[in-house]
Design a protein around this motif. Structure first.
Motif, short mmCIF file in Angstrom:
data_model
loop_
_atom_site.label_atom_id
_atom_site.label_comp_id
_atom_site.label_asym_id
_atom_site.label_seq_id
_atom_site.Cartn_x
_atom_site.Cartn_y
_atom_site.Cartn_z
N ASN A 169 0.83 -1.19 0.00
CA ASN A 169 0.00 0.00 0.00
C ASN A 169 0.87 1.25 0.00
O ASN A 169 1.71 1.43 0.88
N SER A 177 -8.00 -4.16 3.63
CA SER A 177 -8.12 -3.03 2.73
C SER A 177 -7.57 -3.33 1.34
O SER A 177 -7.92 -2.68 0.36
N SER A 178 -6.73 -4.36 1.25
CA SER A 178 -6.12 -4.69 -0.04
C SER A 178 -6.73 -5.92 -0.71
O SER A 178 -6.50 -6.14 -1.90
N SER A 183 -6.23 -4.43 -4.26
CA SER A 183 -5.99 -3.00 -4.44
C SER A 183 -4.85 -2.54 -3.56
O SER A 183 -4.70 -3.00 -2.41
N ASP A 184 -4.02 -1.65 -4.09
CA ASP A 184 -2.96 -1.04 -3.29
C ASP A 184 -3.31 0.39 -2.91
O ASP A 184 -2.46 1.15 -2.45
N GLY A 185 -4.58 0.77 -3.09
CA GLY A 185 -5.02 2.12 -2.82
C GLY A 185 -5.04 3.00 -4.05
O GLY A 185 -5.66 4.07 -4.05
#
Length: 273
Positions: A30, A144-145, A181-183
């Motif tokens: 991230n 979150s990832s 996702s990495d943001g």
């Protein structure tokens, strides 16, 4: 940053060993928090191939923070015994009833006229007993990832792939997909995409509300399909904002050629977005 190493695939070159199957090592860093996670998506067909290829690729399987099994076929789960090095606390994610008996009728018909069945289910479901198993049904935001999900519809019927009663087409209710996702960037992972790319992309963009996918990685299950059918799938795929594809495993040479003509295709075995 999201990076992918292909550990098992049908078309790998030396020093990696090619085999029918899929295993991907995914690393997510991230850019905002600096946190890094590694996970394994599928295990290929054989434990020795998974272990040898991981070593050749410089991958330490014991560093996995999660293992995701896309569905309960032998060529995606057969490498489970190689994960003895993984901590028992490392979760193994799989869909409901992924261990059920499954068969293919592709081997032909007996002289009696009865269909001959080839077992194609998970060869060593007992291996799951030494791991922390977590079932995915619907949408599971693991972190979150990493978002894991199954599709609400049954997969289109395939007369060659049947469930344990040797009569019903397999609905693939256990098919798990991963959105990473990495943001900043998003990558979408599918093992064989038995549900078909149209159903998958519709769910990702319409139900999950994803704005774009930077790369799809995995099998498209178009091997052996006629060209017009492949073109029809490509027509639907072209409606969605997928910037690149890394088609592997069961995609098929004809489909890969069409995908190269119509989309941006990323060549492996390693990908970075």
């Amino acid at each position: 940053m999201i990076s992918v190493k292909t550990i098992v695939d049908d078309n790998l070159a030396a020093p990696l060993r090619a085999e029918h199957g899929l295993a991907l090592w995914v690393s997510v860093e991230n850019g905002f928090s600096g946190l890094k996670n590694d996970f394994l998506f599928d295990t290929g067909q054989h434990a020795d191939v998974l272990s040898a290829n991981a070593a050749a690729a410089g991958v330490d399987l014991s560093a996995a923070s999660a293992v995701v099994l896309s569905h309960g076929h032998y060529d995606h789960t057969g490498g489970l015994p190689a994960l003895e090095c993984v901590s028992p606390l490392c979760p193994v994610f799989l869909g409901p009833d992924a261990e059920r008996r499954r068969f293919s009728t592709q081997v032909g018909v007996a002289p009696s006229g009865r269909k001959m069945l080839k077992p194609i289910g998970m060869p060593r479901p007992d291996e799951l007993a030494s791991h922390t198993v977590r079932r995915v049904s619907g949408v599971l935001r693991q972190s979150s990832s990493l978002t894991l999900f199954t599709l609400p519809q049954a997969a289109p019927p395939n007369v060659r792939l049947i469930a344990a009663d040797a009569v019903s087409p397999d609905s693939f209710s256990d098919e798990v997909f991963a959105l990473v996702s990495d943001g900043v960037s998003n990558m979408l992972f599918g093992g064989c995409t038995h549900h078909g790319l149209p159903l998958l992309l519709d769910f990702v963009f319409e139900s999950l509300g994803v704005g774009r996918v930077d790369c799809f990685v995995g099998g498209l299950h178009l091997q052996g399909r006629p060209a017009d059918e492949i073109e029809a799938v490509a027509d639907v795929a072209a409606r969605y904002p997928v910037r690149a594809y890394a088609p592997l495993h069961c995609t098929g040479a004809d489909a890969l050629a069409i995908w190269r003509r119509r989309f941006h295709v990323v060549d492996g075995p390693d990908f970075v977005v």
